[in-house]
Write an enzyme that holds these catalytic residues in place. Sequence first.
Site, PDB file in Angstrom:
ATOM      1  N   SER A  42      28.623   7.542 -18.232  1.00  0.00           N
ATOM      2  CA  SER A  42      28.570   8.842 -18.901  1.00  0.00           C
ATOM      3  C   SER A  42      27.316   9.540 -18.378  1.00  0.00           C
ATOM      4  CB  SER A  42      28.542   8.667 -20.413  1.00  0.00           C
ATOM      5  OG  SER A  42      27.431   7.910 -20.818  1.00  0.00           O
ATOM      6  N   HIS A 159      32.740   3.702 -22.369  1.00  0.00           N
ATOM      7  CA  HIS A 159      32.331   2.334 -22.011  1.00  0.00           C
ATOM      8  C   HIS A 159      33.328   1.259 -22.414  1.00  0.00           C
ATOM      9  CE1 HIS A 159      27.772   3.416 -21.739  1.00  0.00           C
ATOM     10  NE2 HIS A 159      28.500   3.969 -20.796  1.00  0.00           N
ATOM     11  N   GLU A 168      28.201   3.952 -28.524  1.00  0.00           N
ATOM     12  CA  GLU A 168      27.430   2.734 -28.800  1.00  0.00           C
ATOM     13  C   GLU A 168      27.074   2.623 -30.280  1.00  0.00           C
ATOM     14  OE1 GLU A 168      24.092   2.776 -26.068  1.00  0.00           O
ATOM     15  OE2 GLU A 168      25.393   3.532 -24.475  1.00  0.00           O
ATOM     16  N   GLU A 209      28.847  -2.721 -21.699  1.00  0.00           N
ATOM     17  CA  GLU A 209      27.479  -3.148 -21.997  1.00  0.00           C
ATOM     18  C   GLU A 209      27.442  -4.420 -22.840  1.00  0.00           C
ATOM     19  OE1 GLU A 209      25.320   0.286 -23.402  1.00  0.00           O
ATOM     20  OE2 GLU A 209      25.413   1.213 -21.418  1.00  0.00           O
ATOM     21  N   ASP A 246      24.601   5.649 -30.345  1.00  0.00           N
ATOM     22  CA  ASP A 246      24.577   6.584 -29.217  1.00  0.00           C
ATOM     23  C   ASP A 246      25.932   7.266 -29.237  1.00  0.00           C
ATOM     24  OD1 ASP A 246      24.468   8.086 -26.969  1.00  0.00           O
ATOM     25  OD2 ASP A 246      24.103   6.443 -25.560  1.00  0.00           O
ATOM     26  N   GLU A 289      21.292   8.908 -30.977  1.00  0.00           N
ATOM     27  CA  GLU A 289      21.131   9.385 -29.593  1.00  0.00           C
ATOM     28  C   GLU A 289      22.264  10.331 -29.210  1.00  0.00           C
ATOM     29  OE1 GLU A 289      20.587   6.116 -26.844  1.00  0.00           O
ATOM     30  OE2 GLU A 289      21.378   7.267 -25.169  1.00  0.00           O
ATOM     31  N   ASP A 316      19.202  11.875 -24.484  1.00  0.00           N
ATOM     32  CA  ASP A 316      19.498  11.106 -23.260  1.00  0.00           C
ATOM     33  C   ASP A 316      20.088  12.084 -22.245  1.00  0.00           C
ATOM     34  OD1 ASP A 316      20.351   9.429 -21.254  1.00  0.00           O
ATOM     35  OD2 ASP A 316      21.892   8.418 -22.414  1.00  0.00           O
ATOM     36  N   LYS A 341      15.398   6.712 -18.272  1.00  0.00           N
ATOM     37  CA  LYS A 341      16.214   5.963 -17.315  1.00  0.00           C
ATOM     38  C   LYS A 341      15.722   6.396 -15.938  1.00  0.00           C
ATOM     39  CE  LYS A 341      20.585   6.023 -19.971  1.00  0.00           C
ATOM     40  NZ  LYS A 341      21.803   6.858 -20.214  1.00  0.00           N
ATOM     41  N   HIS A 369      18.645   0.818 -19.856  1.00  0.00           N
ATOM     42  CA  HIS A 369      19.517   0.413 -18.740  1.00  0.00           C
ATOM     43  C   HIS A 369      20.579   1.490 -18.515  1.00  0.00           C
ATOM     44  CE1 HIS A 369      22.841  -1.236 -21.591  1.00  0.00           C
ATOM     45  NE2 HIS A 369      22.314  -0.114 -22.022  1.00  0.00           N
ATOM     46  N   LYS A 392      16.501  -0.505 -24.667  1.00  0.00           N
ATOM     47  CA  LYS A 392      17.932  -0.480 -24.953  1.00  0.00           C
ATOM     48  C   LYS A 392      18.622  -1.042 -23.716  1.00  0.00           C
ATOM     49  CE  LYS A 392      21.308   3.061 -26.078  1.00  0.00           C
ATOM     50  NZ  LYS A 392      21.716   4.073 -25.100  1.00  0.00           N
TER      51      LYS A 392
HETATM   52  P1  PGA Z   1      25.500   5.354 -19.108  1.00  0.00           P
HETATM   53  O1  PGA Z   1      25.380   4.916 -20.615  1.00  0.00           O
HETATM   54  O2  PGA Z   1      24.662   4.449 -18.292  1.00  0.00           O
HETATM   55  O3  PGA Z   1      26.955   5.247 -18.826  1.00  0.00           O
HETATM   56  O4  PGA Z   1      24.983   6.777 -19.056  1.00  0.00           O
HETATM   57  C1  PGA Z   1      24.192   4.577 -21.236  1.00  0.00           C
HETATM   58  C2  PGA Z   1      23.775   5.589 -22.264  1.00  0.00           C
HETATM   59  O5  PGA Z   1      24.393   6.658 -22.414  1.00  0.00           O
HETATM   60  O6  PGA Z   1      22.794   5.387 -22.952  1.00  0.00           O
HETATM   61 ZN    ZN Z   2      23.046   7.565 -24.053  1.00  0.00          ZN
END
Ligand code: PGA
Ligand code: ZN
Length: 422
Positions: A42, A159, A168, A209, A246, A289, A316, A341, A369, A392
């Site tokens: 995403s 996911h 999440e 995940e 999330d 999130e 994010d 990230k 991650h 996370k």
């Molecule tokens: P992504 O998901 O690595 O697919 O972006 C992780 C997140 O959104 O926190």
């Molecule tokens: Zn996220």
Amino acid sequence: MPIIQSITAREIINSKAVPTVETTVALSDGTIVTGSCPTGTSIGSYEATDLRDGDENRYGGKGVLKAVANIKTTIAQAIVGKEIQNFSDIDKILLELDATQNKSVLGANAILSVSITVARACARSAKMPLYKYLHHYLKQQTNLRIPTPIFNIINGGEHAGNNVDFQEFMVIPASSMTFSSGLLMCTNVYHALKNTLKKNSLTTLVGDEGGFGPTFPKNTDALAMLKKAIDTTSAKFGYDIFFGLDVASNSFYHEHAYHIKDNPNPMSTNEIISYFREINKEYALVYLEDPLAEDDWDGWSALCKEQGQDTLIVGDDLTATNPYRLQIAINKKAITGIIIKPNQIGTVLESLAVVEVARAAGLKIIVSHRSGETNDDFIADFAVATAADYVKFGAPARGERIAKYNRLLAIEEEILAATKKT
Ligand code: PGA
Ligand code: ZN
């Protein structure tokens, strides 16, 4: 000071069977290290871009041979033979070489893979663990500690192949707990959830995940199931374990409305804010999130004003580890925490800069991650070095997730041994 003697790279695959870039750097003092970069699923619109080959005959167009070639040619020509005092010397060269905001020339995958590997090489050459090396570089005054972990134990959204809109559903130990005791408690909860799902005839297959991916009539049913599972353990909900979400709401935001199964009609920004208010009444989320879409700025400010006292409102996709986006978020009082990230921006140096600005603005730091990971554990050291508040790294399951958590266990042991000595 050592000199970069050689650099090479290769195409490898990540935990989602998608290619990514691995780099090996050799220094004149005999140091040889390897590093690789992750890939999101995403992916927000404001992230740096990975360079993909676009050749449909290989990996559905997602090959990274061009990014690998960029490392072997352009980047190698610019950095081989250079004396390095610090990893940042090389990051600055990478930034000059690419010279775009989104790293579209060389590819964020090429750049970050080199950046991580060079940082690791510098630490190894200085005979320091990576977290200590970066901690020194930052001239951090704070004592070293392991951030509080956030475990994603139910996967949905993009996911998992289930029908849950939110990406999440996470459990978070009280910040007062040590990392290892939080890991123990949440791992117990993970197993308890598996049993509870089985008892309810729901699947225990896992998503990207490592969290389970059952189907539920509504998103809130996932929280209810999680609560049920916690109640079968010794963990006390609301005292030593808490919920986080999330929402990754970009994935269900279309035509200016939020489309989730909990409501028969698409929801406006105000409606989904009230919906979070209701969830908070029942579950007192400590972490939320991407509750709103990446350009719904007014909604973010309103939500943060209303619920930001009790719940961490975390950007994010909104902030994308990008200094410009972060500044807008600070000005608009849109968040109280930020996901970091490194591959959203491209270099270790820029990621550190974003952490510093966020911290100065009083925001909580969450090092994260990506859904497509390798076994590289760089972000574990990065999180400790930056004194992040949270990490996370997914569920306490699947090799590419536990590589990071297990690294934190080793660091925790080292830190403890060092404090005992002093
Ligand atoms: P992504 O998901 O690595 O697919 O972006 C992780 C997140 O959104 O926190
Ligand atoms: Zn996220």
